[in-house]
Design an enzyme around this catalytic site. Sequence first.
Site, mmCIF file in Angstrom:
data_model
loop_
_atom_site.group_PDB
_atom_site.id
_atom_site.type_symbol
_atom_site.label_atom_id
_atom_site.label_comp_id
_atom_site.label_asym_id
_atom_site.label_seq_id
_atom_site.Cartn_x
_atom_site.Cartn_y
_atom_site.Cartn_z
ATOM 1 C CD1 TRP A 1 16.890 -37.484 -16.052
ATOM 2 C CD2 TRP A 1 16.122 -36.731 -14.104
ATOM 3 N NE1 TRP A 1 17.838 -36.652 -15.539
ATOM 4 C CE2 TRP A 1 17.396 -36.171 -14.338
ATOM 5 C CE3 TRP A 1 15.444 -36.394 -12.917
ATOM 6 C CZ2 TRP A 1 18.011 -35.300 -13.443
ATOM 7 C CZ3 TRP A 1 16.060 -35.519 -12.036
ATOM 8 C CH2 TRP A 1 17.325 -34.986 -12.306
ATOM 9 N NE ARG B 1 14.458 -28.665 -6.540
ATOM 10 C CZ ARG B 1 15.517 -29.338 -6.981
ATOM 11 N NH1 ARG B 1 16.556 -28.680 -7.514
ATOM 12 N NH2 ARG B 1 15.557 -30.655 -6.897
ATOM 13 C CD GLU C 1 -1.250 -2.366 2.103
ATOM 14 O OE1 GLU C 1 -0.018 -2.571 2.012
ATOM 15 O OE2 GLU C 1 -2.006 -3.107 2.755
ATOM 16 C CB SER D 1 11.526 -44.731 0.693
ATOM 17 O OG SER D 1 10.424 -45.477 1.045
ATOM 18 C CB VAL E 1 13.164 -38.200 4.398
ATOM 19 C CG1 VAL E 1 12.682 -36.793 4.723
ATOM 20 C CG2 VAL E 1 14.594 -38.396 4.891
ATOM 21 C CB CYS F 1 -0.566 -4.221 8.605
ATOM 22 S SG CYS F 1 0.463 -2.841 8.113
#
Length: 400
Positions: free
Chosen positions: A186, A200, A56, A313, A315, A82
């Site tokens: 891949w 990411r 703003e 797998s 984690v 705010c």
Amino acid sequence: MRILSSDERYLQRALELARNATAFASPNPTVGCVLVRDGAVLGEGAHFYDESDHAEIAALKQTASEGLSAANATAYVTLEPCAHYGRTGPCAAALVAAGVERCVVATVDPNPLVSGKGIGSLRDGGVTVDVVDAASPLALAARRLNDAFAFSIQHGRPFVTLKAAVSLDGYLAPPPLSRSVTHPHWLTGEAARADVQKLRHASDAILTGVGTILADDPCLTDRTELPRRKPLLRVILDSRLRTPPASALVKGAERDVLIIASRFAPEAVTEALESAGVEVLRVANSGGRADLPSVLKALQDRGVRNVLVEAGSTVNESFLASGLVDKVALYYSDVELGHGSVPFAGAIASPYALQQSLTHVTRETFPHAEGSTREDVKVSGYLHDPWDWPHTELRAPLIA
Ligand SMILES: [Zn+2]
């Protein structure tokens, strides 16, 4: 409800301004603002953390720099202005002081402690405030911009998105012995992998386990080539400090690699990694693995609002079993890997089973390769809605 079609156009523009500030606003929310009078745009702004000004204020300053006044203007904001003093003065008061006549708010502040105060302060100052219907696509788009902010401000930990590329039969990778670091396997094509790069880019941190480092030697960088305020923090869960100093991640470390070790990790290895520019943080262990709530708390303390888990797998299983995954992005390839391949998340869930628990599910397809009829399919959805407050009684009266 007094939202007009012209309002919609300016709110879309405010959303676009906010989106352009992706990777620049965190740990603050991503916000855009457009000031309009008699169908003419007077000024626009977005919040960039390093420039302090909220959207703003940026729009008011741009208006003034054109020699214009914002008197009797309408302010379109993607998030409730705010009303508190932070690094800057309250935006609601600045809009009142500038003589703004009307303010159109796409969504209210996600923090239950301050939500509604900006709108109240504007109304007290004589400004007409219209809040977009919370069920409309515009409000939804405005909320999606700040999922991570909304979640972490309420729950005291970063918002966690688990991303995985899986085979059609739900596996992460071929059996370990058939893989090689020099010839990575891949599952998905270039277009789907470019979409992962966008995830990411919008994240503050990416997290993986040492198993992934040892198996694939990834860089885990943001390769969108889009600018960002802070480097993507790369976090490795590695209780025993097995990360090789010669790994791509350590070699490329520029104060943007954090290894989470246990108290029992060898001191000499810690020193070797630290001298390579890696930060080693020791956190409590539970059951031989890093205590995930402590890991997330440490990240929140570093200003991380959202974490992208791109891991193996084990984690994946730990995060899902702890109930610490808030959003899931699954990229399905059309390849089958067959029995004996690496499961998606240990024993606890196939990606298909996990999908059944998701809400707000979206589905997107990507060509597997240029000119190919094969497709990769992205299925994305929420396990925890970051905007679903337990404080609905606070929110209800605010929707005009
Ligand atoms: Zn503000």
